[in-house]
Scaffold this active site. Sequence first.
Site, PDB file in Angstrom:
ATOM      1  N   ASP A  29      61.188  42.063  38.543  1.00 44.74           N
ATOM      2  CA  ASP A  29      62.366  41.218  38.391  1.00 44.74           C
ATOM      3  C   ASP A  29      61.896  39.789  38.132  1.00 44.74           C
ATOM      4  OD1 ASP A  29      65.462  40.937  38.823  1.00 44.74           O
ATOM      5  OD2 ASP A  29      64.556  39.284  39.951  1.00 44.74           O
ATOM      6  N   GLU A  31      63.175  35.614  37.688  1.00 46.75           N
ATOM      7  CA  GLU A  31      64.175  34.557  37.753  1.00 46.75           C
ATOM      8  C   GLU A  31      63.768  33.516  36.714  1.00 46.75           C
ATOM      9  OE1 GLU A  31      66.816  34.975  39.451  1.00 46.75           O
ATOM     10  OE2 GLU A  31      66.109  36.717  40.585  1.00 46.75           O
ATOM     11  N   HIS A 170      69.220  37.439  44.258  1.00 48.39           N
ATOM     12  CA  HIS A 170      68.753  36.620  43.126  1.00 48.39           C
ATOM     13  C   HIS A 170      67.434  35.931  43.426  1.00 48.39           C
ATOM     14  CE1 HIS A 170      72.233  37.279  40.616  1.00 48.39           C
ATOM     15  NE2 HIS A 170      73.035  36.980  41.630  1.00 48.39           N
ATOM     16  N   ASP A 175      64.996  41.337  44.884  1.00 47.28           N
ATOM     17  CA  ASP A 175      65.713  42.115  43.869  1.00 47.28           C
ATOM     18  C   ASP A 175      64.873  43.289  43.376  1.00 47.28           C
ATOM     19  OD1 ASP A 175      67.600  40.206  44.247  1.00 47.28           O
ATOM     20  OD2 ASP A 175      67.780  39.610  42.142  1.00 47.28           O
TER      21      ASP A 175
END
Length: 570
Positions: A29, A31, A170, A175
């Site tokens: 994941d 960000e 998030h 995540d």
Amino acid sequence: MSAHPQLSFDELTTTEETPLHEVTFVVVDLETTGGDRTADAVTEIGAVKVRGGEVLGEFATLVDPGRDIPPAVVSITGITEAMVADAPGFDSVLPAFLEFSRGAVLVAHNAPFDVGFLRANCERLGLRWPKPRVVDTARLARRVLTRDETPNHKLATLARVLHARTVPVHRALDDARATVDVLHSLLERVGPLGVRTLEDLLDHLPDVTPQQRRKRGLADDLPNAPGVYLFRGPNDEVLYVGTATDLRRRVRQYFTAGERRGRIKEMVALAQRVDHVPCAHPLEAEVRELRLLAAHQPRYNRRSKFPQRAWWVVLTDEPFPRLSITRKPGGLGPFGSRRAAADAVEALHAASAVRRCTERIPARNPRGRPCALHELGRCGAPCAGHQSAAEYEPEVIAVRDLIGGRDDTLLRRLRAELDRLSAAQRFEDAAAHRDRLAALVRSLDRGQHLAALAAVPELVAARPDGRGGWHLAVIRHGRLAAAGGARRGVPPMPVVDALQASAETVIADAGPLHGAPVDEVRVVHRWLTTGGTRMVRCSLPWSEPAGSAGAWRTWLEKALTGRTPYAGVD
């Protein structure tokens, strides 16, 4: 074309399906500062490596994006510019992640976003993108869960519905952990649907029609081995023929959403069963495919169904021969189109005084009238009795010698004309003349290559199979007469002896290819001249004539790349 009894097709399997419990997944994941992979940057990466339900390792770090983080993004992720001020840049993080995930299947929720950022940064940093296989849990959830089970397919919703142990917030690692739990829950759901391997899972991901899904069973009895497959219709007719290094896996791809060709979807809808022919190696598969295409002419195949449709340029059999374009093998060729053959005729006419008219001229007392070409000095006007058969014959011999590779006088004439046009600064005319000469050289070279191979009564060749063994082939007059292999540790020569003893009998016919199909000789020639193939035995020397067009290859390469647009060969 059978192999030695020691050689089983199971042992030739190159691609095996991987049970899901043996697959290493790296769930990742990211960000970022935004959704534009070219303008935005990564602020955090988190990944979990799992296999068989067990966590093997984790990878997590903040990343300095090298730019401001928008307030809206800070409010969602909680990642501030102060937090990433001392973090490493992605140019040092990405290589470490690629090493962490090497050899694994990547998993992400809405994978195009995360994988797209990873791939784009590889390109930006000059790193090789490893092209891993990818599983998108959002896409898988849409295939598995009904609307009654989940209102949407967001990660937070799926984590709640599927009782994930980690709540997504998030942040990259949390995540990724939540996505691991979602993945495992979804895999439990697809197990009863027959999804047991990674290949099953990747085939299951696309959205396919129920009819396509039902027909996947047509591939169940096929081996994971090289060969030829034949789709058959309701009346047992052959609909489509193809080759594969892994028959089962390739045929199953026809029943997925990845198959977008309209005519192939129509073919699959008609198919009732899939037959197969196991083959010792790719050459045998290619040749068998060509022969099956010619025999069945399946309606859904587009290529190589009509091997007899090649064009040839020949000299007619009459007192004053002329150049003619025909389907019957002979002379110069093969050509894929009549236009290409006509271009070769034009080049030969430009180089020789062979007549262009089509009338039949008797050997004695011709009564025709000279045409304009006679006035231009480009024809001896045998039609009007201005040239005898003996006087005309040298031009015919020059054409025959050029096609047969015995003399390249006509090519040198064309080269001299090219030099003259270039010296006169008639560059457009020179370029057109150069292109005609290049096309003629190419067609002569191709035809002489194939004819030289077809002239050999028998040769045996061996190519490394990449695993310490050998792929073996017996070639007779350009045709594959037997194919087999010797695994690593198996003495190859007894296999060669067995293949020669059991090889098909090939009776040579007339013509430059001795009756062999054009496409088959091309395939065999390519196999013999590439991939480290070695000659084992040869009944006659396989060689090309000294005056062949091969001597012009260097000029041809330079002419086609524009390095010497007008100059001839030395």
